[in-house]
Scaffold this motif. Sequence first.
Motif, mmCIF file in Angstrom:
data_model
loop_
_atom_site.group_PDB
_atom_site.id
_atom_site.type_symbol
_atom_site.label_atom_id
_atom_site.label_comp_id
_atom_site.label_asym_id
_atom_site.label_seq_id
_atom_site.Cartn_x
_atom_site.Cartn_y
_atom_site.Cartn_z
ATOM 1 N N HIS A 37 -20.928 -43.450 -4.334
ATOM 2 C CA HIS A 37 -19.741 -44.020 -4.968
ATOM 3 C C HIS A 37 -19.018 -43.008 -5.837
ATOM 4 O O HIS A 37 -19.613 -42.047 -6.327
ATOM 5 N N ILE A 38 -17.735 -43.260 -6.017
ATOM 6 C CA ILE A 38 -16.937 -42.522 -6.992
ATOM 7 C C ILE A 38 -16.713 -43.499 -8.139
ATOM 8 O O ILE A 38 -15.979 -44.473 -8.000
ATOM 9 N N GLY A 39 -17.374 -43.249 -9.259
ATOM 10 C CA GLY A 39 -17.303 -44.196 -10.366
ATOM 11 C C GLY A 39 -16.452 -43.738 -11.527
ATOM 12 O O GLY A 39 -16.205 -44.505 -12.449
ATOM 13 N N CYS A 40 -16.022 -42.474 -11.496
ATOM 14 C CA CYS A 40 -15.236 -41.971 -12.628
ATOM 15 C C CYS A 40 -14.407 -40.786 -12.137
ATOM 16 O O CYS A 40 -14.540 -40.349 -11.010
ATOM 17 N N THR A 43 -16.616 -36.766 -14.103
ATOM 18 C CA THR A 43 -17.932 -36.220 -13.730
ATOM 19 C C THR A 43 -19.040 -36.606 -14.710
ATOM 20 O O THR A 43 -19.953 -35.830 -14.970
ATOM 21 N N GLN A 44 -18.974 -37.834 -15.219
ATOM 22 C CA GLN A 44 -19.977 -38.248 -16.188
ATOM 23 C C GLN A 44 -20.822 -39.445 -15.756
ATOM 24 O O GLN A 44 -21.885 -39.661 -16.336
ATOM 25 N N CYS A 45 -20.383 -40.241 -14.783
ATOM 26 C CA CYS A 45 -21.091 -41.500 -14.525
ATOM 27 C C CYS A 45 -22.334 -41.337 -13.649
ATOM 28 O O CYS A 45 -23.289 -42.078 -13.785
ATOM 29 N N GLY A 46 -22.311 -40.417 -12.704
ATOM 30 C CA GLY A 46 -23.455 -40.202 -11.827
ATOM 31 C C GLY A 46 -23.496 -41.104 -10.605
ATOM 32 O O GLY A 46 -24.457 -41.037 -9.824
ATOM 33 N N ALA A 47 -22.478 -41.933 -10.413
ATOM 34 C CA ALA A 47 -22.461 -42.839 -9.255
ATOM 35 C C ALA A 47 -22.423 -42.086 -7.927
ATOM 36 O O ALA A 47 -22.744 -42.648 -6.883
ATOM 37 N N CYS A 48 -22.058 -40.841 -7.969
ATOM 38 C CA CYS A 48 -21.910 -40.030 -6.756
ATOM 39 C C CYS A 48 -23.137 -39.161 -6.486
ATOM 40 O O CYS A 48 -23.104 -38.297 -5.608
ATOM 41 N N LYS A 58 -24.212 -34.053 -8.470
ATOM 42 C CA LYS A 58 -23.072 -34.968 -8.458
ATOM 43 C C LYS A 58 -22.126 -34.500 -7.363
ATOM 44 O O LYS A 58 -21.524 -33.434 -7.466
ATOM 45 N N CYS A 60 -19.300 -35.365 -6.593
ATOM 46 C CA CYS A 60 -17.888 -35.262 -6.957
ATOM 47 C C CYS A 60 -17.574 -33.923 -7.615
ATOM 48 O O CYS A 60 -16.416 -33.650 -7.935
HETATM 49 S S1 FES Z 1 -18.088 -40.042 -9.668
HETATM 50 FE FE1 FES Z 1 -18.723 -40.105 -11.762
HETATM 51 S S2 FES Z 1 -19.973 -38.348 -11.921
HETATM 52 FE FE2 FES Z 1 -19.290 -38.266 -9.873
#
Ligand code: FES
Length: 105
Positions: A37-40, A43-48, A58, A60
Amino acid sequence: MAQISITVNGKARRGNVDPRLLLAHFLREHLRLTGTHIGCDTTQCGACTVLVDGRSAKSCTIFAVQADGSAVTTIEGLAPDGQLHPLQQGFWKSTGCSAGTARPA
Ligand code: FES
Protein backbone atom coordinates in the motif's frame (compact mmCIF):
# COMPACT_ATOMS: atom_id res chain seq x y z
CA MET A 1 12.35 3.24 -20.51
CA ALA A 2 14.52 0.73 -18.71
CA GLN A 3 14.16 -3.01 -18.69
CA ILE A 4 14.25 -4.60 -15.25
CA SER A 5 14.20 -8.15 -14.00
CA ILE A 6 13.12 -8.78 -10.41
CA THR A 7 12.23 -12.00 -8.63
CA VAL A 8 8.99 -11.25 -6.82
CA ASN A 9 7.63 -13.79 -4.37
CA GLY A 10 9.79 -16.43 -6.00
CA LYS A 11 8.73 -15.71 -9.60
CA ALA A 12 10.96 -14.03 -12.18
CA ARG A 13 9.26 -10.85 -13.39
CA ARG A 14 10.34 -8.42 -16.09
CA GLY A 15 9.19 -4.97 -17.01
CA ASN A 16 9.94 -1.93 -19.12
CA VAL A 17 9.63 0.98 -16.75
CA ASP A 18 10.22 4.68 -16.54
CA PRO A 19 13.47 5.08 -14.57
CA ARG A 20 11.57 7.26 -12.08
CA LEU A 21 8.91 4.62 -11.35
CA LEU A 22 8.83 3.73 -7.67
CA LEU A 23 9.06 0.07 -6.70
CA ALA A 24 5.71 0.40 -4.90
CA HIS A 25 4.03 1.47 -8.15
CA PHE A 26 5.76 -1.28 -10.12
CA LEU A 27 4.42 -3.88 -7.68
CA ARG A 28 0.90 -2.46 -7.57
CA GLU A 29 0.35 -1.30 -11.14
CA HIS A 30 2.55 -3.57 -13.25
CA LEU A 31 2.29 -6.78 -11.22
CA ARG A 32 -1.12 -6.16 -9.57
CA LEU A 33 0.26 -6.99 -6.13
CA THR A 34 -1.98 -4.59 -4.28
CA GLY A 35 -1.07 -5.82 -0.81
CA THR A 36 1.71 -3.24 -0.94
CA HIS A 37 0.00 0.00 0.00
CA ILE A 38 0.83 3.66 -0.38
CA GLY A 39 -0.23 5.14 2.94
CA CYS A 40 1.54 8.49 2.95
CA ASP A 41 3.62 10.86 0.87
CA THR A 42 6.22 11.48 3.55
CA THR A 43 7.92 8.03 3.70
CA GLN A 44 6.92 7.59 7.33
CA CYS A 45 3.98 5.17 7.55
CA GLY A 46 5.58 1.91 6.37
CA ALA A 47 2.47 0.68 4.54
CA CYS A 48 4.65 0.07 1.49
CA THR A 49 7.19 -2.14 3.28
CA VAL A 50 8.53 -5.15 1.40
CA LEU A 51 11.61 -7.31 1.72
CA VAL A 52 14.39 -6.64 -0.80
CA ASP A 53 16.98 -9.40 -0.69
CA GLY A 54 15.68 -10.27 2.76
CA ARG A 55 15.93 -6.77 4.19
CA SER A 56 13.00 -4.57 5.07
CA ALA A 57 12.60 -1.62 2.70
CA LYS A 58 9.99 1.04 2.06
CA SER A 59 9.11 0.49 -1.57
CA CYS A 60 7.97 4.11 -1.91
CA THR A 61 11.58 5.21 -1.42
CA ILE A 62 13.15 2.92 -4.02
CA PHE A 63 13.00 3.22 -7.78
CA ALA A 64 12.04 -0.02 -9.50
CA VAL A 65 15.31 0.14 -11.45
CA GLN A 66 17.20 0.07 -8.15
CA ALA A 67 15.61 -3.30 -7.39
CA ASP A 68 16.73 -4.75 -10.73
CA GLY A 69 18.29 -8.16 -10.09
CA SER A 70 16.91 -8.35 -6.55
CA ALA A 71 14.54 -10.74 -4.83
CA VAL A 72 11.48 -8.94 -3.49
CA THR A 73 8.92 -10.40 -1.10
CA THR A 74 5.57 -8.69 -0.72
CA ILE A 75 2.81 -9.44 1.77
CA GLU A 76 1.32 -11.81 -0.81
CA GLY A 77 4.54 -13.82 -0.70
CA LEU A 78 4.31 -14.41 3.03
CA ALA A 79 1.26 -16.65 2.82
CA PRO A 80 1.60 -18.66 -0.38
CA ASP A 81 -0.48 -21.59 0.86
CA GLY A 82 -3.34 -19.58 2.28
CA GLN A 83 -2.00 -19.90 5.81
CA LEU A 84 -1.31 -16.75 7.76
CA HIS A 85 2.36 -15.89 8.29
CA PRO A 86 3.28 -15.31 11.97
CA LEU A 87 3.45 -11.58 11.19
CA GLN A 88 -0.09 -11.69 9.80
CA GLN A 89 -1.25 -13.75 12.77
CA GLY A 90 0.10 -11.01 15.02
CA PHE A 91 -1.91 -8.39 13.15
CA TRP A 92 -4.94 -10.66 13.26
CA LYS A 93 -4.73 -11.12 17.01
CA SER A 94 -3.93 -7.54 17.92
CA THR A 95 -5.97 -5.55 15.43
CA GLY A 96 -8.36 -7.85 13.63
CA CYS A 97 -6.68 -6.71 10.42
CA SER A 98 -5.57 -9.47 8.07
CA ALA A 99 -2.69 -7.39 6.58
CA GLY A 100 -3.13 -8.27 2.95
CA THR A 101 -4.93 -11.59 3.00
CA ALA A 102 -8.54 -12.57 3.14
CA ARG A 103 -9.83 -13.73 6.49
CA PRO A 104 -10.05 -17.52 6.70
CA ALA A 105 -13.58 -18.89 6.80
S1 FES B 1 3.85 4.80 1.67
FE1 FES B 1 4.24 5.57 3.68
S2 FES B 1 6.30 4.99 4.01
FE2 FES B 1 5.92 4.29 2.00
